[in-house]
Design a protein around this motif. Sequence first.
Motif, PDB file in Angstrom:
ATOM      1  N   ASP A  59       0.837  -1.197   0.000  1.00 47.73           N
ATOM      2  CA  ASP A  59       0.000   0.000   0.000  1.00 47.73           C
ATOM      3  C   ASP A  59       0.872   1.247   0.000  1.00 47.73           C
ATOM      4  O   ASP A  59       1.943   1.256   0.605  1.00 47.73           O
ATOM      5  N   SER A  71      -7.511   2.470   3.132  1.00 46.32           N
ATOM      6  CA  SER A  71      -6.564   1.402   3.414  1.00 46.32           C
ATOM      7  C   SER A  71      -6.552   1.145   4.915  1.00 46.32           C
ATOM      8  O   SER A  71      -6.282   2.049   5.700  1.00 46.32           O
ATOM      9  N   TRP A  80      -2.995   0.534  -3.823  1.00 46.44           N
ATOM     10  CA  TRP A  80      -2.404  -0.785  -3.636  1.00 46.44           C
ATOM     11  C   TRP A  80      -1.729  -1.215  -4.939  1.00 46.44           C
ATOM     12  O   TRP A  80      -2.297  -1.074  -6.024  1.00 46.44           O
ATOM     13  N   PRO A 101      -7.406  -0.226  -2.405  1.00 46.95           N
ATOM     14  CA  PRO A 101      -7.182  -1.163  -1.295  1.00 46.95           C
ATOM     15  C   PRO A 101      -8.509  -1.727  -0.808  1.00 46.95           C
ATOM     16  O   PRO A 101      -9.498  -1.026  -0.706  1.00 46.95           O
TER      17      PRO A 101
END
Length: 130
Positions: A59, A71, A80, A101
Amino acid sequence: YEPELVLSARFGADPKTFRKQMWPFIHALSELEYQVIIFDNCYKGDQQHDCLLSVDGTDFRINWTSKAFYSHKFKGCGLWYEVALNILTGDICWINGPFEPGKYNDLMIFRIGLMGELDEGERVEADDGY
C-alpha cells in the motif's frame, strides 16, 4: 513517507512552492519505470529454477479523502500495488496497479496480471494471501 509540510520545511519552501517544484522530479522518476522495471530481468542469475520471483502487494499512502481508497493499513486513503522481485538479484521485474485497497485481494490481482506472464510450470514465492 513524510508529509508535504515536513518535506517543504526541510527544503525551506512553503508547501505550495514545494509541490510545484517537485512535480518535474516525480514525472522524471515515473518515466524511469520502463528502463528500470523490466520483466525479463527475472531471468538474471537463473540456474534453471522454476521459481524466479517473489511477489507481494504493498500500500502507498495518498492524501485523498474517499471511502473507495480506504486502506486499513494506514487507517486512511491509499493505493495498492503488486510488486515482484527477482529472488536472486532483487531487481524489480513487475509492478501492477494502482488498485483500490480492499476491493481486490492479492490472489485476485495475481490472477489478472502476473499469472499470465509466467512460463508454464513457473511458480512464484508469495505469502499466504496467494
